[in-house]
Design a protein around this motif. Structure first.
Motif, short mmCIF file in Angstrom:
data_model
loop_
_atom_site.label_atom_id
_atom_site.label_comp_id
_atom_site.label_asym_id
_atom_site.label_seq_id
_atom_site.Cartn_x
_atom_site.Cartn_y
_atom_site.Cartn_z
N LEU A 39 0.85 -1.17 0.00
CA LEU A 39 0.00 0.00 0.00
C LEU A 39 0.90 1.24 0.00
O LEU A 39 2.04 1.17 0.47
N PRO A 40 0.40 2.37 -0.46
CA PRO A 40 1.26 3.57 -0.51
C PRO A 40 1.32 4.35 0.79
O PRO A 40 1.98 5.39 0.86
N LEU A 41 0.66 3.87 1.84
CA LEU A 41 0.53 4.66 3.06
C LEU A 41 1.87 4.97 3.72
O LEU A 41 2.07 6.08 4.24
N ALA A 42 2.78 4.00 3.73
CA ALA A 42 4.09 4.25 4.36
C ALA A 42 4.82 5.37 3.63
O ALA A 42 5.50 6.19 4.27
N GLN A 43 4.70 5.43 2.31
CA GLN A 43 5.32 6.52 1.57
C GLN A 43 4.63 7.85 1.87
O GLN A 43 5.29 8.90 1.94
N TYR A 44 3.32 7.80 2.09
CA TYR A 44 2.63 9.04 2.46
C TYR A 44 3.16 9.58 3.78
O TYR A 44 3.27 10.80 3.97
N PHE A 45 3.45 8.68 4.72
CA PHE A 45 4.13 9.07 5.96
C PHE A 45 5.35 9.92 5.64
O PHE A 45 5.57 10.99 6.20
N ASN A 46 6.18 9.37 4.75
CA ASN A 46 7.44 10.03 4.42
C ASN A 46 7.23 11.38 3.74
O ASN A 46 8.04 12.30 3.90
N GLU A 47 6.15 11.49 2.98
CA GLU A 47 5.89 12.75 2.29
C GLU A 47 5.44 13.85 3.25
O GLU A 47 5.85 15.01 3.11
N VAL A 48 4.59 13.51 4.21
CA VAL A 48 3.99 14.57 5.04
C VAL A 48 4.78 14.85 6.32
O VAL A 48 4.65 15.93 6.89
N ARG A 49 5.61 13.90 6.79
CA ARG A 49 6.33 14.15 8.04
C ARG A 49 7.22 15.38 7.97
O ARG A 49 7.27 16.19 8.93
N PRO A 50 7.94 15.64 6.86
CA PRO A 50 8.79 16.83 6.83
C PRO A 50 8.00 18.14 6.88
O PRO A 50 8.59 19.19 7.17
N PHE A 51 6.71 18.10 6.61
CA PHE A 51 5.92 19.32 6.60
C PHE A 51 5.91 20.00 7.97
O PHE A 51 5.70 21.20 8.07
N ARG A 52 6.12 19.25 9.03
CA ARG A 52 6.19 19.86 10.36
C ARG A 52 7.50 20.63 10.56
O ARG A 52 7.67 21.34 11.54
N ILE A 53 8.43 20.49 9.60
CA ILE A 53 9.71 21.20 9.64
C ILE A 53 9.79 22.23 8.52
O ILE A 53 10.20 23.37 8.73
N TYR A 54 9.40 21.82 7.30
CA TYR A 54 9.46 22.73 6.16
C TYR A 54 8.55 23.93 6.38
O TYR A 54 7.56 23.86 7.09
N ASP A 55 8.91 25.05 5.75
CA ASP A 55 8.17 26.31 5.90
C ASP A 55 8.13 26.77 7.35
O ASP A 55 7.17 27.39 7.80
N GLY A 56 9.18 26.46 8.08
CA GLY A 56 9.28 26.85 9.48
C GLY A 56 8.78 25.75 10.39
O GLY A 56 7.65 25.27 10.23
N PRO A 57 9.63 25.28 11.34
CA PRO A 57 9.19 24.21 12.24
C PRO A 57 7.98 24.64 13.07
O PRO A 57 7.81 25.83 13.39
N ASN A 58 7.15 23.68 13.40
CA ASN A 58 5.92 24.00 14.13
C ASN A 58 6.20 24.70 15.45
O ASN A 58 5.41 25.54 15.90
#
Length: 412
Positions: A356-375
């Motif tokens: 299933l592609p879900l594990a790759q989706y993990f990898n795609e969205v996890r950096p978003f909490r860092i990119y564009d300024g960390p949360n």
């Protein structure tokens, strides 16, 4: 935003985009962990143009669909239902943010040279802001890249890292510190630098877990890089102000695209829960799965609502919208991750496999909490704004009962 709230032409575009992603793009998705190749990207973009869904955010004069910012979200969510959908529609970071900024700030000649081919999908771009420590990162004021005045232009020197999209890009928007000169204040300045310039060089790659952004996130070395006067984007010394023009909407479009992927993840989990039985009953009828499903619906709907509110505010009051985009970025990046995490849990062992592609989706969205300024940085800014706003309200005479709280001056 409900489809019923959209202008008819935007709703028609959303539905066309929905069909295009499901009927054309999903079948072209690369295997988990792999990137979309340039040839495949070109084919998909040509198909998107034929389908009338290409560049939804770009003005019609540059070949886009001309959707106003307030209505981007429903369309970009449909594009984000596939990790490669935004690339196929030419609304992926960092190009989408650069297009928006160029349209608002660039001169007509700069638009012709940079925006027109970027909007057409003929070239890609990157944005050079982040630097190795102790340079600019979470704190833009730590900017160390410098540009100094010379005859007919500027000389730029610096080192950037995490320059998303740099591999294969045609130009970079470089942020550099500049002195007070020719009536311009000391500060930061944005420069349009061709990647063919001998003074700029793509350096070592940074291997990250995400794969959706074309061009990776490599280092960028800028050494004795001469650019002419017409390379200045906007006005010298005002780069940080222009950065907010770009970053507010860019944060929000990340939320839009990834929310589409969260919807796909929940659909995958719902399909699995509807087919599987556990303890003699369909999985989706059991409380252990229903709780996960319900919490994901709540996360999706609250994310959708704050995106819609922020987009509307960015359209009417960019300064207030940029502030609210920090709230949206923090909430959505964490809520979207939770949705995908629950989908993995519902799908069990298959959820963490490449079946299933879900594990790759993990990898795609996890950096978003860092990119564009960390949360964490956004939370700091959100708290400061809240405290400042309340202090201003108290000074203006709004009712205040805090002095009656234990430990406060005047408490009884």
């Amino acid at each position: 935003m409900s489809p019923s709230d959209l202008p008819p032409e935007v709703e028609e575009l959303r539905l066309r985009t929905r069909r295009f992603i499901r009927e054309v793009v999903i079948d072209a998705e690369p295997a988990p962990g792999e990137r979309l190749g340039q040839a495949a990207r070109d084919r998909l973009q040509a198909a998107a143009k034929d389908a009338g869904v290409f560049a939804p955010h770009v003005p019609r004069e540059y070949g886009g669909q001309g959707v106003p910012l307030a209505h981007w979200s429903p369309v970009l969510q449909e594009a984000g239902y596939s990790p490669i959908g935004p690339s196929a529609l030419n609304c992926m970071a960092p190009d989408e943010g650069n297009m928006h900024m160029l349209h608002l700030i660039a001169t007509e000649e700069q638009k012709k040279r940079y925006l027109a081919p970027l909007a057409a999908g003929e070239i890609r771009s990157c944005f050079g802001m982040t630097e190795p420590h102790p340079g600019a990162g979470s704190d833009p004021a730590a900017l160390r890249t410098e540009a100094v005045r010379t005859d007919g232009g500027w000389i730029i020197d610096g080192h950037k890292r995490f320059t998303s999209g740099a591999v294969g890009a045609a130009f970079c928007v470089v942020m550099a510190r500049t002195p007070a000169v020719d009536g311009a204040p000391e500060g930061a300045t944005m420069f349009l630098v061709d990647m063919a310039n001998p003074g700029i060089r793509v350096g070592e790659p940074i291997h990250t877990v995400d794969r959706a952004i074309d061009g990776g996130h490599p280092h960028l070395h800028i050494e004795n890089c001469f650019v002419p006067d017409d390379a200045v984007l906007g006005e010298a010394g005002r780069g940080f102000r222009y950065a907010q023009v770009r970053l507010g909407p860019a944060r929000l479009t990340h939320c839009m695209r990834w929310l589409g992927l969260a919807r796909r993840s929940l659909d995958i989990a719902l399909d699995r829960a509807g087919r599987r039985e556990l303890f003699g009953a369909p999985l989706d009828s059991l409380g252990l799965a229903q709780s996960l499903i319900a919490d994901s619906v709540i996360d999706i709907e609250t994310s959708d609502a704050i995106i819609a509110r922020t987009a509307a505010l960015l359209h009417t009051d960019p300064k207030a919208g940029s502030a609210l985009s920090s709230v949206a970025k923090v909430h959505c990046s964490e809520a979207i991750f939770r949705v995908i995490d629950r989908a993995v849990q519902i799908c069990g062992g298959d959820g963490v496999s490449d079946g299933l592609p879900l594990a790759q989706y993990f990898n795609e969205v996890r950096p978003f909490r860092i990119y564009d300024g960390p949360n964490e940085t956004h939370r700091w800014a959100i708290a400061r704004r809240a405290a400042s706003a309340r202090s201003a309200a108290v000074r203006a005479g709004e009712p205040y009962r805090g002095d009656a709280l234990p430990g406060r001056s005047g408490a009884k």
